[in-house]
Design a protein around this motif. Structure first.
Motif, mmCIF file in Angstrom:
data_model
loop_
_atom_site.group_PDB
_atom_site.id
_atom_site.type_symbol
_atom_site.label_atom_id
_atom_site.label_comp_id
_atom_site.label_asym_id
_atom_site.label_seq_id
_atom_site.Cartn_x
_atom_site.Cartn_y
_atom_site.Cartn_z
ATOM 1 N N GLU A 1 0.823 -1.201 0.000
ATOM 2 C CA GLU A 1 0.000 0.000 0.000
ATOM 3 C C GLU A 1 0.859 1.254 0.000
ATOM 4 O OE1 GLU A 1 -0.323 -2.354 2.407
ATOM 5 O OE2 GLU A 1 -2.167 -3.367 1.827
ATOM 6 N N THR A 2 1.948 1.215 0.734
ATOM 7 C CA THR A 2 2.864 2.358 0.780
ATOM 8 C C THR A 2 3.460 2.616 -0.591
ATOM 9 O OG1 THR A 2 3.395 1.803 3.066
ATOM 10 C CG2 THR A 2 4.897 3.280 1.913
ATOM 11 N N ALA A 3 3.875 1.574 -1.265
ATOM 12 C CA ALA A 3 4.442 1.726 -2.603
ATOM 13 C C ALA A 3 3.400 2.261 -3.577
ATOM 14 C CB ALA A 3 4.999 0.397 -3.093
ATOM 15 N N LEU A 4 2.174 1.817 -3.454
ATOM 16 C CA LEU A 4 1.117 2.301 -4.342
ATOM 17 C C LEU A 4 0.806 3.774 -4.098
ATOM 18 C CD1 LEU A 4 -1.328 -0.737 -4.369
ATOM 19 C CD2 LEU A 4 0.222 0.006 -6.179
ATOM 20 N N ILE A 5 0.835 4.192 -2.847
ATOM 21 C CA ILE A 5 0.614 5.608 -2.545
ATOM 22 C C ILE A 5 1.733 6.456 -3.137
ATOM 23 C CG2 ILE A 5 0.557 7.325 -0.684
ATOM 24 C CD1 ILE A 5 -0.843 5.168 1.023
ATOM 25 N N ILE A 6 2.955 6.006 -2.967
ATOM 26 C CA ILE A 6 4.096 6.753 -3.509
ATOM 27 C C ILE A 6 4.007 6.838 -5.025
ATOM 28 C CG2 ILE A 6 6.603 6.691 -3.816
ATOM 29 C CD1 ILE A 6 6.757 5.583 -0.945
ATOM 30 N N LEU A 7 3.707 5.720 -5.682
ATOM 31 C CA LEU A 7 3.587 5.728 -7.141
ATOM 32 C C LEU A 7 2.407 6.563 -7.612
ATOM 33 C CD1 LEU A 7 4.479 2.046 -8.052
ATOM 34 C CD2 LEU A 7 5.845 4.105 -8.419
ATOM 35 N N ALA A 8 1.312 6.561 -6.844
ATOM 36 C CA ALA A 8 0.144 7.358 -7.211
ATOM 37 C C ALA A 8 0.424 8.853 -7.144
ATOM 38 C CB ALA A 8 -1.034 7.004 -6.307
ATOM 39 N N VAL A 9 1.407 9.256 -6.378
ATOM 40 C CA VAL A 9 1.797 10.664 -6.302
ATOM 41 C C VAL A 9 2.933 10.959 -7.275
ATOM 42 C CG1 VAL A 9 2.782 12.433 -4.788
ATOM 43 C CG2 VAL A 9 1.037 10.888 -3.922
ATOM 44 N N LEU A 10 3.898 10.056 -7.350
ATOM 45 C CA LEU A 10 5.096 10.275 -8.164
ATOM 46 C C LEU A 10 4.793 10.314 -9.658
ATOM 47 C CD1 LEU A 10 8.208 10.487 -8.300
ATOM 48 C CD2 LEU A 10 8.259 8.004 -8.392
ATOM 49 N N ILE A 11 4.024 9.366 -10.149
ATOM 50 C CA ILE A 11 3.792 9.263 -11.591
ATOM 51 C C ILE A 11 3.059 10.489 -12.154
ATOM 52 C CG2 ILE A 11 2.592 7.927 -13.373
ATOM 53 C CD1 ILE A 11 3.460 5.408 -11.815
ATOM 54 N N PRO A 12 1.941 10.933 -11.563
ATOM 55 C CA PRO A 12 1.300 12.130 -12.134
ATOM 56 C C PRO A 12 2.151 13.399 -12.026
ATOM 57 C CG PRO A 12 -0.215 10.964 -10.700
ATOM 58 C CD PRO A 12 1.123 10.336 -10.521
ATOM 59 N N SER A 13 2.838 13.576 -10.901
ATOM 60 C CA SER A 13 3.654 14.787 -10.775
ATOM 61 C C SER A 13 4.824 14.765 -11.754
ATOM 62 C CB SER A 13 4.143 14.981 -9.344
ATOM 63 O OG SER A 13 5.081 13.998 -8.994
ATOM 64 N N ALA A 14 5.433 13.606 -11.923
ATOM 65 C CA ALA A 14 6.548 13.500 -12.868
ATOM 66 C C ALA A 14 6.070 13.674 -14.305
ATOM 67 C CB ALA A 14 7.242 12.153 -12.702
ATOM 68 N N THR A 15 4.935 13.101 -14.639
ATOM 69 C CA THR A 15 4.410 13.221 -15.997
ATOM 70 C C THR A 15 4.061 14.664 -16.324
ATOM 71 O OG1 THR A 15 3.525 10.987 -15.842
ATOM 72 C CG2 THR A 15 2.636 12.380 -17.570
ATOM 73 N N LEU A 16 3.366 15.323 -15.416
ATOM 74 C CA LEU A 16 2.989 16.715 -15.641
ATOM 75 C C LEU A 16 4.212 17.618 -15.703
ATOM 76 C CD1 LEU A 16 0.639 18.652 -16.008
ATOM 77 C CD2 LEU A 16 0.564 18.898 -13.530
ATOM 78 N N ALA A 17 5.171 17.405 -14.828
ATOM 79 C CA ALA A 17 6.385 18.223 -14.826
ATOM 80 C C ALA A 17 7.182 18.010 -16.107
ATOM 81 C CB ALA A 17 7.246 17.897 -13.615
ATOM 82 N N TYR A 18 7.294 16.764 -16.552
ATOM 83 C CA TYR A 18 8.031 16.474 -17.784
ATOM 84 C C TYR A 18 7.352 17.129 -18.984
ATOM 85 C CZ TYR A 18 10.241 13.863 -21.554
ATOM 86 O OH TYR A 18 10.902 13.534 -22.696
ATOM 87 N N TRP A 19 6.028 16.985 -19.055
ATOM 88 C CA TRP A 19 5.283 17.533 -20.185
ATOM 89 C C TRP A 19 5.432 19.052 -20.243
ATOM 90 C CZ3 TRP A 19 1.067 20.773 -20.919
ATOM 91 C CH2 TRP A 19 0.495 20.731 -22.186
ATOM 92 N N CYS A 20 5.280 19.720 -19.098
ATOM 93 C CA CYS A 20 5.402 21.180 -19.060
ATOM 94 C C CYS A 20 6.836 21.638 -19.327
ATOM 95 C CB CYS A 20 4.933 21.712 -17.713
ATOM 96 S SG CYS A 20 3.175 21.540 -17.441
#
Length: 90
Positions: free
Chosen positions: A3-22
């Motif tokens: 569950e901890t890993a899923l929470i981290i990935l649920a935050v990391l992936i969208p923030s990284a994707t949005l930051a990379y795209w911008c």
């Protein structure tokens, strides 16, 4: 543990994707706004820790929300900015 890993990935992936795209498109104001939101969230959690007896929730928010979002913002934003710069000068 999973569950901890899923929470981290649920935050990391969208923030990284949005930051990379911008960053790839050199939208600096979006990166600045995301960084300001991160700073504001982190400061609110630190302030909450100072005024609270129980730190568990605040410490968990810092470790599992604030840190992954900052890592995604910084690493993906830097990579996107460099790759975007290569596209401009190529």
């Amino acid at each position: 543990m999973i569950e901890t890993a899923l929470i981290i990935l649920a935050v990391l992936i969208p923030s990284a994707t949005l930051a990379y795209w911008c960053a790839r498109r050199h939208i600096g104001i979006a990166i600045t706004i995301m960084a300001a939101i991160w700073v504001g969230f982190t400061l609110m959690m630190y302030s909450g820790m100072q005024h609270s007896i129980d730190w568990d929730w605040y410490l968990g928010a810092l470790m599992f929300v604030s840190a992954p979002s900052a890592a995604g913002l910084f690493i993906a934003g830097t990579i996107g900015w460099i790759k975007g710069r290569k596209d401009i000068y190529a």
